[in-house]
Enzyme design. Structure first.
Site, PDB file in Angstrom:
ATOM      1  N   ILE A   1       0.884  -1.107  -0.034  1.00 33.76           N
ATOM      2  CA  ILE A   1      -0.060   0.049  -0.043  1.00 33.76           C
ATOM      3  C   ILE A   1       0.781   1.265  -0.046  1.00 33.76           C
ATOM      4  CG2 ILE A   1      -1.814   1.371   1.166  1.00 33.76           C
ATOM      5  CD1 ILE A   1      -2.530  -1.526   2.651  1.00 33.76           C
TER       6      ILE A   1
ATOM      7  N   ASP B   1      -6.024   0.629 -10.560  1.00 31.29           N
ATOM      8  CA  ASP B   1      -4.748   1.231 -10.892  1.00 31.29           C
ATOM      9  C   ASP B   1      -4.286   1.338 -12.176  1.00 31.29           C
ATOM     10  OD1 ASP B   1      -4.743  -1.662 -11.387  1.00 31.29           O
ATOM     11  OD2 ASP B   1      -2.779  -2.126 -10.741  1.00 31.29           O
ATOM     12  N   ARG B   2      -4.608   0.649 -13.194  1.00 26.81           N
ATOM     13  CA  ARG B   2      -4.621   1.091 -14.557  1.00 26.81           C
ATOM     14  C   ARG B   2      -5.176   2.439 -14.974  1.00 26.81           C
ATOM     15  NH1 ARG B   2      -5.560  -4.399 -17.750  1.00 26.81           N
ATOM     16  NH2 ARG B   2      -4.206  -3.447 -19.162  1.00 26.81           N
TER      17      ARG B   2
ATOM     18  N   THR C   1       3.013  -6.113  -9.018  1.00 28.03           N
ATOM     19  CA  THR C   1       2.944  -7.661  -8.804  1.00 28.03           C
ATOM     20  C   THR C   1       2.630  -8.345 -10.046  1.00 28.03           C
ATOM     21  OG1 THR C   1       1.993  -7.006  -6.616  1.00 28.03           O
ATOM     22  CG2 THR C   1       1.644  -9.433  -7.406  1.00 28.03           C
TER      23      THR C   1
END
Length: 258
Positions: free
Chosen positions: A12, A109-110, A132
């Site tokens: 995070i 996130d993208r 990841t």
């Protein structure tokens, strides 16, 4: 000031923005077994170390690819900051037109990376995020998110090698002088790093061709994430590294939705 949280599968990342300036940022391990209070104690320590107060924060925004952790984080924000956070997802204004077959499938996130990159560069883009998983995203100058590619991340790939090949040792991921290596450790290092750089260059070349065939100008390639610097030293495709791209995207989305 605002608090932004980028919740990934491994870490995070938290950032504090004062207007458009990132004044502090930290990285915590992602652990969905932690309670709201456990995360709250960690954040208290981080704020104290930087002479910040919870009362300084007027807004919070979260991007997450880990649904199981959201209850604890939202409860922590509510309890310690007395704020209802903005959660990046359906219904949140981003300014990005998602051209996926099912827009809900695109990771937050993208989308956040696409928002930041479009805001900064104002040109056709390929965005690589070494997380990841390693993601490649194509975005037009008009802010159309065309889609992309998802690959196993560097750490996932190397961990799989070590776990499945009993005689191969775990190694530090550092660059070797070349690919004709004289020992096992260097051979593994070169295979992972140069192999990944080659993967990046090939996918980017294919993605550029597809975008140009659609009528776009040649895309600008920006990379972010933990291994961006290491791979960019060998890749011929990456134009720029932006280590805080995701945090910047969260700030921009917050401004659009406050």
């Amino acid at each position: 000031m605002i608090l932004v949280l980028d919740v990934g599968n491994t870490n995070i990342v938290l950032g504090i923005y004062k207007n458009k300036e990132l004044i502090a940022n930290w990285r915590l391990a992602t652990d969905n077994k932690r309670t709201a209070d456990e995360y709250g104690i960690q954040v208290i320590e981080l704020f104290s170390h930087n002479n910040l107060s919870f009362s300084d924060i007027e807004g919070v925004i979260i991007s997450s690819v880990v649904p199981n952790i959201m209850y604890s984080l939202e409860h922590m924000i509510s309890k310690y900051f007395n704020i209802k956070p903005i959660i990046v997802g359906p219904g949140v204004k981003t300014g990005i037109n998602i051209k996926y077959d099912n827009p809900k499938e695109v990771g937050a996130d993208r989308i956040v990376n696409a928002v930041a990159a479009h805001e900064i560069y104002k040109k056709p883009l390929i965005i690589i995020d070494f997380g990841t998983a390693t993601t490649f995203c194509a975005v037009t100058k008009e802010a159309n998110y065309l889609g992309g590619t998802i690959c196993p991340g560097i750490k996932i790939s190397s961990d799989a090698l070590f776990d499945k090949a009993a005689k191969l040792p775990r190694v530090e991921l550092v660059k070797t002088p070349g690919v004709i290596c004289k020992n096992t450790v260097a051979s593994i290092q070169s295979g992972i790093i140069y192999g990944y750089a080659g993967q990046v260059d090939y996918i980017v070349s294919k993605m550029k061709k597809e975008m140009i065939d659609l009528g776009e100008e040649e895309p600008f390639v920006v990379a972010t994430g933990g291994f961006a610097k290491l791979i960019s030293e060998e890749s011929k495709s990456i134009d720029e590294i932006n280590a805080i791209l995701t945090l910047e995207g969260l700030r921009v989305i917050y401004e659009k939705n406050k």
